[in-house]
Design a protein around this motif. Structure first.
Motif, PDB file in Angstrom:
ATOM      1  N   ARG A   6       0.841  -1.209   0.000  1.00  0.00           N
ATOM      2  CA  ARG A   6       0.000   0.000   0.000  1.00  0.00           C
ATOM      3  C   ARG A   6       0.875   1.258   0.000  1.00  0.00           C
ATOM      4  O   ARG A   6       0.698   2.149  -0.827  1.00  0.00           O
ATOM      5  CB  ARG A   6      -0.908  -0.011   1.237  1.00  0.00           C
ATOM      6  CG  ARG A   6      -1.741   1.258   1.432  1.00  0.00           C
ATOM      7  CD  ARG A   6      -2.805   1.400   0.377  1.00  0.00           C
ATOM      8  NE  ARG A   6      -3.589   2.610   0.530  1.00  0.00           N
ATOM      9  CZ  ARG A   6      -4.685   2.716   1.296  1.00  0.00           C
ATOM     10  NH1 ARG A   6      -5.082   1.669   1.994  1.00  0.00           N
ATOM     11  NH2 ARG A   6      -5.355   3.840   1.361  1.00  0.00           N
ATOM     12  N   ASN A   7       1.791   1.340   0.939  1.00  0.00           N
ATOM     13  CA  ASN A   7       2.697   2.486   1.041  1.00  0.00           C
ATOM     14  C   ASN A   7       4.121   1.978   1.156  1.00  0.00           C
ATOM     15  O   ASN A   7       4.378   0.929   1.756  1.00  0.00           O
ATOM     16  CB  ASN A   7       2.367   3.357   2.262  1.00  0.00           C
ATOM     17  CG  ASN A   7       0.919   3.808   2.288  1.00  0.00           C
ATOM     18  OD1 ASN A   7       0.370   4.236   1.277  1.00  0.00           O
ATOM     19  ND2 ASN A   7       0.283   3.690   3.444  1.00  0.00           N
ATOM     20  N   VAL A   8       5.059   2.745   0.598  1.00  0.00           N
ATOM     21  CA  VAL A   8       6.484   2.443   0.720  1.00  0.00           C
ATOM     22  C   VAL A   8       7.177   3.669   1.288  1.00  0.00           C
ATOM     23  O   VAL A   8       7.017   4.783   0.767  1.00  0.00           O
ATOM     24  CB  VAL A   8       7.104   2.062  -0.638  1.00  0.00           C
ATOM     25  CG1 VAL A   8       8.608   1.858  -0.502  1.00  0.00           C
ATOM     26  CG2 VAL A   8       6.449   0.790  -1.182  1.00  0.00           C
ATOM     27  N   LEU A   9       7.917   3.458   2.359  1.00  0.00           N
ATOM     28  CA  LEU A   9       8.585   4.566   3.049  1.00  0.00           C
ATOM     29  C   LEU A   9      10.088   4.281   3.132  1.00  0.00           C
ATOM     30  O   LEU A   9      10.489   3.207   3.591  1.00  0.00           O
ATOM     31  CB  LEU A   9       8.011   4.734   4.453  1.00  0.00           C
ATOM     32  CG  LEU A   9       8.523   5.911   5.293  1.00  0.00           C
ATOM     33  CD1 LEU A   9       8.072   7.231   4.695  1.00  0.00           C
ATOM     34  CD2 LEU A   9       8.009   5.790   6.726  1.00  0.00           C
ATOM     35  N   LEU A  10      10.905   5.226   2.678  1.00  0.00           N
ATOM     36  CA  LEU A  10      12.355   5.119   2.767  1.00  0.00           C
ATOM     37  C   LEU A  10      12.871   6.231   3.666  1.00  0.00           C
ATOM     38  O   LEU A  10      12.566   7.411   3.443  1.00  0.00           O
ATOM     39  CB  LEU A  10      13.013   5.231   1.378  1.00  0.00           C
ATOM     40  CG  LEU A  10      12.569   4.223   0.311  1.00  0.00           C
ATOM     41  CD1 LEU A  10      13.342   4.454  -0.976  1.00  0.00           C
ATOM     42  CD2 LEU A  10      12.762   2.797   0.787  1.00  0.00           C
ATOM     43  N   ARG A  11      13.661   5.856   4.697  1.00  0.00           N
ATOM     44  CA  ARG A  11      14.214   6.830   5.626  1.00  0.00           C
ATOM     45  C   ARG A  11      15.706   6.549   5.823  1.00  0.00           C
ATOM     46  O   ARG A  11      16.199   5.460   5.507  1.00  0.00           O
ATOM     47  CB  ARG A  11      13.483   6.775   6.972  1.00  0.00           C
ATOM     48  CG  ARG A  11      12.013   7.165   6.883  1.00  0.00           C
ATOM     49  CD  ARG A  11      11.300   6.990   8.204  1.00  0.00           C
ATOM     50  NE  ARG A  11      11.764   7.904   9.232  1.00  0.00           N
ATOM     51  CZ  ARG A  11      11.323   9.135   9.407  1.00  0.00           C
ATOM     52  NH1 ARG A  11      10.394   9.631   8.600  1.00  0.00           N
ATOM     53  NH2 ARG A  11      11.781   9.899  10.377  1.00  0.00           N
ATOM     54  N   ASP A  12      16.417   7.540   6.336  1.00  0.00           N
ATOM     55  CA  ASP A  12      17.834   7.331   6.598  1.00  0.00           C
ATOM     56  C   ASP A  12      18.017   6.391   7.786  1.00  0.00           C
ATOM     57  O   ASP A  12      17.053   6.065   8.497  1.00  0.00           O
ATOM     58  CB  ASP A  12      18.542   8.668   6.822  1.00  0.00           C
ATOM     59  CG  ASP A  12      18.160   9.301   8.147  1.00  0.00           C
ATOM     60  OD1 ASP A  12      16.975   9.179   8.542  1.00  0.00           O
ATOM     61  OD2 ASP A  12      19.019   9.916   8.793  1.00  0.00           O
ATOM     62  N   ALA A  27      26.481   4.246   3.425  1.00  0.00           N
ATOM     63  CA  ALA A  27      27.316   4.591   4.580  1.00  0.00           C
ATOM     64  C   ALA A  27      27.094   6.030   4.994  1.00  0.00           C
ATOM     65  O   ALA A  27      26.972   6.340   6.189  1.00  0.00           O
ATOM     66  CB  ALA A  27      28.781   4.335   4.249  1.00  0.00           C
ATOM     67  N   ALA A  28      27.041   6.944   4.036  1.00  0.00           N
ATOM     68  CA  ALA A  28      26.831   8.353   4.352  1.00  0.00           C
ATOM     69  C   ALA A  28      25.440   8.594   4.930  1.00  0.00           C
ATOM     70  O   ALA A  28      25.241   9.520   5.727  1.00  0.00           O
ATOM     71  CB  ALA A  28      27.041   9.210   3.103  1.00  0.00           C
ATOM     72  N   GLN A  57      25.583  18.499   9.248  1.00  0.00           N
ATOM     73  CA  GLN A  57      24.332  18.712   9.981  1.00  0.00           C
ATOM     74  C   GLN A  57      23.433  17.477   9.967  1.00  0.00           C
ATOM     75  O   GLN A  57      22.396  17.464  10.623  1.00  0.00           O
ATOM     76  CB  GLN A  57      23.569  19.908   9.370  1.00  0.00           C
ATOM     77  CG  GLN A  57      24.389  21.193   9.271  1.00  0.00           C
ATOM     78  CD  GLN A  57      24.841  21.675  10.635  1.00  0.00           C
ATOM     79  OE1 GLN A  57      24.065  21.657  11.592  1.00  0.00           O
ATOM     80  NE2 GLN A  57      26.100  22.106  10.723  1.00  0.00           N
ATOM     81  N   GLY A  58      23.822  16.482   9.190  1.00  0.00           N
ATOM     82  CA  GLY A  58      23.012  15.274   9.085  1.00  0.00           C
ATOM     83  C   GLY A  58      22.434  15.112   7.694  1.00  0.00           C
ATOM     84  O   GLY A  58      22.866  15.752   6.719  1.00  0.00           O
ATOM     85  N   VAL A  59      21.405  14.260   7.581  1.00  0.00           N
ATOM     86  CA  VAL A  59      20.751  13.988   6.297  1.00  0.00           C
ATOM     87  C   VAL A  59      19.468  14.802   6.218  1.00  0.00           C
ATOM     88  O   VAL A  59      18.664  14.822   7.153  1.00  0.00           O
ATOM     89  CB  VAL A  59      20.425  12.485   6.157  1.00  0.00           C
ATOM     90  CG1 VAL A  59      19.733  12.207   4.822  1.00  0.00           C
ATOM     91  CG2 VAL A  59      21.694  11.656   6.277  1.00  0.00           C
ATOM     92  N   MET A  60      19.281  15.498   5.104  1.00  0.00           N
ATOM     93  CA  MET A  60      18.075  16.291   4.888  1.00  0.00           C
ATOM     94  C   MET A  60      17.523  15.992   3.506  1.00  0.00           C
ATOM     95  O   MET A  60      18.277  15.677   2.570  1.00  0.00           O
ATOM     96  CB  MET A  60      18.381  17.783   5.020  1.00  0.00           C
ATOM     97  CG  MET A  60      18.766  18.227   6.413  1.00  0.00           C
ATOM     98  SD  MET A  60      19.112  20.000   6.504  1.00  0.00           S
ATOM     99  CE  MET A  60      20.647  20.076   5.584  1.00  0.00           C
ATOM    100  N   ALA A  61      16.202  16.069   3.372  1.00  0.00           N
ATOM    101  CA  ALA A  61      15.536  15.868   2.088  1.00  0.00           C
ATOM    102  C   ALA A  61      14.521  16.981   1.901  1.00  0.00           C
ATOM    103  O   ALA A  61      13.791  17.326   2.835  1.00  0.00           O
ATOM    104  CB  ALA A  61      14.859  14.503   2.033  1.00  0.00           C
ATOM    105  N   SER A  62      14.481  17.547   0.706  1.00  0.00           N
ATOM    106  CA  SER A  62      13.628  18.701   0.468  1.00  0.00           C
ATOM    107  C   SER A  62      13.079  18.669  -0.947  1.00  0.00           C
ATOM    108  O   SER A  62      13.743  18.205  -1.882  1.00  0.00           O
ATOM    109  CB  SER A  62      14.425  19.993   0.680  1.00  0.00           C
ATOM    110  OG  SER A  62      13.675  21.124   0.297  1.00  0.00           O
ATOM    111  N   ASP A  63      11.823  19.161  -1.085  1.00  0.00           N
ATOM    112  CA  ASP A  63      11.199  19.294  -2.397  1.00  0.00           C
ATOM    113  C   ASP A  63      11.429  20.670  -2.994  1.00  0.00           C
ATOM    114  O   ASP A  63      10.963  20.963  -4.103  1.00  0.00           O
ATOM    115  CB  ASP A  63       9.684  19.061  -2.291  1.00  0.00           C
ATOM    116  CG  ASP A  63       9.354  17.628  -1.917  1.00  0.00           C
ATOM    117  OD1 ASP A  63      10.175  16.751  -2.208  1.00  0.00           O
ATOM    118  OD2 ASP A  63       8.282  17.407  -1.324  1.00  0.00           O
TER     119      ASP A  63
END
Length: 633
Positions: A83-89, A197-198, A626-632
């Motif tokens: 139904r849903n697929v979620l990818l996270r760090d 790894a990153a 600062q870490g991992v960030m994702a933006s539209d």
């Protein structure tokens, strides 16, 4: 993917690593499966990273069998189960991709990107089953070949041998094919190496879909009653009607022959389960059999038959309906036609007969059924669990509703789920440069093409609908609108993941005050069926007219989103409205003003719909100190 900097120019060695989910167990509908791709993978090649599992179209081991063959909706294959697929760090703090209604989106796009070779590949790896192959020595992808039906002729009185042969879901009949394919996400379908790894690992979450929405009956509606009073025989080399050899037999020891299938008081069910024969050439291979053990079997008088001087027509046929009983096995009739014989056990107390036809309009005469009367099952009965069913092995003192047979609702389960990740080792200079940048303020970034899903519920079936599409993305490729019928949302008899035209007249996108395109795009022809012509090479139910402008818009949207269109056939069976908001692989900022899609439906439209709006856009993943960030943005 990478080459060494040495003079030998050899490809970098790589290895495939199997990663198990966090909880290693069978996965069933409505559950959640989570897995962590560990950071020691370092760099993963998405072109060779797969999900792998065994799929069984049944409940967990030990559960009661279900009734009827099912398959994942064939437009999506095994993708339909997610139904849903979620990818996270790896730290679970940043969402890299969130694909809601993942299965419906794949079901929408797959038919347009298919050709023969791709369709065959999806059949081999994605769990797509095109043909139910009713019976025969080969079976199909999810069900084994039917056991040979015994030959029998029960036109004369006498004891019959117990038989429970021919069930599609009998023990050992449900197969567990191993499937292996790539998830249809921006990261997994991209060409860039994933720096696991990153990212400190990569978390994958799969929300499993309800079986009634993800799956469909493999044989379609064959064997079910149609609105015109006949039984659907699509795909069958015969008709689901009583033949002349055995019209409602009552020939078992212990049966009251004069009263059709009434069991004499005190007799066991092993002595008095009953039989009908249909005009379906089954032979010993159990061909052309849309029924299954556990089906409730119904009969109606045929349209045109006369009962007590009253003609049976579409208006009064329902008054002639009667439940014969629950199917317990099949046989091959010994007549020349090799017709399908069906054993069934009436779910009625001893001594209870057919009673009579209704006084209105048939005058209350004794109920009986003759040649050409239609025999069928009801899809809604298959979708429900049954317990306490009387079967042919029960003793005569078992009360109605206390039988030993039980059947579960159709379901599926995944076993041995794992992810196969191809770990690659880039050149040392590349690794050092990436890791150095990833730990700096400058950081590194990568763009992926992903999808955001917005939904809109229609309030009225007919008239003009303004489908609002909230869009905050600033780098949009294309927008797809998929109208799904709410009434078909969880229905094994319908393709719940496919859009429908439902007598739509035209559509037009509205961005702010701008109309896109300037003129409305007509859609009328998608609700017009092409008449059959020439030889019998066309299935009228699968042929609809097309609209050239809509097709052009759809093709442009697919290309701009990175989906190569290879087939634009049967658009009405997989309906979607689309628009590319830029050309030549460029992007458009749709965050400044409101976006909507106006769809005008005729007054003949009947189904309320939920609109799945898919916004294909670029999403940037940044890795820095600062870490991992994702933006539209």
């Amino acid at each position: 993917m990478f080459k060494n900097t040495g003079s030998d120019s050899a490809y970098v060695p790589s290895k495939s690593i199997a990663i198990k989910p966090d909880v290693v167990s069978d996965v069933i509908p409505d559950e959640i499966s989570r897995a962590l791709i560990p950071s020691y993978i370092a760099f993963a090649d998405p072109r060779e990273t797969y999900i792998k599992f065994n799929l069984s179209m049944s409940g967990l081991t030990g559960s009661a069998p279900s009734v009827g063959m099912i398959r994942p909706q064939k437009e999506a294959g095994a993708h339909a189960l997610f139904r849903n697929v979620l990818l996270r760090d790896g730290t679970n703090s940043t969402t890299l991709e969130s694909l809601e209604d993942y299965n419906a989106r794949v079901a929408m796009k797959n038919p347009f990107t298919a050709q023969d070779s791709i369709s065959h590949k999806r059949s081999l790896f994605d769990g797509v089953m095109e043909d139910a192959n009713l019976g025969g020595a080969t079976g199909n992808l999810y069900y084994g070949a039917s056991a040979a039906l015994p030959d029998a002729d029960y036109a004369t009185a006498g004891a019959r041998a117990l038989s429970q042969v021919g069930g599609r879901n009998s023990a050992g009949q449900v197969l567990s094919p191993q499937l292996q394919f790539r998830l249809d996400t921006g990261l997994m379908k991209g060409s860039q190496v994933i720096p696991v790894a990153a990212l400190q690992g990569l978390r994958i979450q799969l929300d499993m879909e309800n079986a009634a929405r993800a799956c469909e009956f493999a044989a379609g509606s064959a064997g079910q009653l149609k609105a015109d009073g006949t039984v659907d025989n699509v795909g069958l080399a015969g008709t689901c009607a009583l033949n002349a050899t055995s019209i409602k037999q009552a020939t078992a020891v212990g049966a009251i022959a004069a009263r059709n299938d009434v069991r004499a008081t005190g007799t066991d069910y092993t002595q008095s389960f009953f039989s009908v024969q249909l005009k379906l050439p089954a032979t010993a291979s159990n061909l052309n059999n849309p029924f299954d053990i556990g089906d409730k079997l119904f009969v109606r008088a045929a349209i045109g038959r006369t009962i007590n001087g009253v003609a049976v027509d579409a208006a009064n046929q329902a008054e002639t309906e009667f439940e014969l009983g629950v199917i317990c096995g099949f046989y091959n009739s010994t007549d020349a036609a090799g017709n399908l014989g069906i054993y069934y056990v009436p779910q009625r107390a001893a001594g209870v007969s057919f009673a009579t036809f209704p006084a209105v309009p048939f005058g209350g005469v004794d109920r009986s059924y003759t040649e050409n009367d239609v025999v069928f099952y009801k899809a809604e009965n298959r979708a429900l669990a049954q317990s306490g069913v009387l079967t042919s092995t029960d003793s005569g003192d078992v009360a109605v509703g206390a039988g030993t047979a039980s059947f579960s609702a159709p379901s599926y389960h995944l076993s041995d789920l794992e992810y196969l990740c191809l770990s690659v080792q880039p050149p040392e200079s590349y690794v050092n440069g990436l890791l150095s940048a990833a730990t700096s303020d400058r950081g590194v970034s990568m763009d992926i093409v992903t999808t955001a899903t917005q939904r809109f519920n229609q309030s009225t079936a007919a008239g003009l609908t303004s489908n609002m599409i909230p869009c905050s993305q600033r780098r949009v490729k294309s927008v797809f609108v998929q109208p799904l019928a709410i009434a078909d949302f969880r229905d094994l008899n319908k393709r719940s993941l496919s859009g429908i035209p439902d007598d739509a007249r035209n559509y037009q996108f509205v961005y702010g005050t701008e109309l896109i395109p300037v003129k409305t795009v007509p859609l009328d022809r998608y609700s017009q069926v092409v008449d059959a012509f020439g030889t019998a090479n066309q299935d009228v139910a699968e042929q609809n007219k097309t609209e050239a402008i809509h097709l052009s818009q759809l093709e442009g949207a697919l290309v701009n989103a990175g989906n190569m269109p290879r087939s634009l056939h049967k658009v009405a069976k997989n309906f979607a409205i689309a628009r590319a908001f830029s050309k030549y692989n460029q992007i458009a900022d749709l965050s400044e003003q409101s976006l909507s899609c106006r769809i005008d439906y005729k007054n003949t439209a009947t189904k309320l719909k939920i609109f799945n709006n898919y916004i294909d856009h670029l999403r940037r993943i940044s890795i820095s100190s600062q870490g991992v960030m994702a933006s539209d943005l």
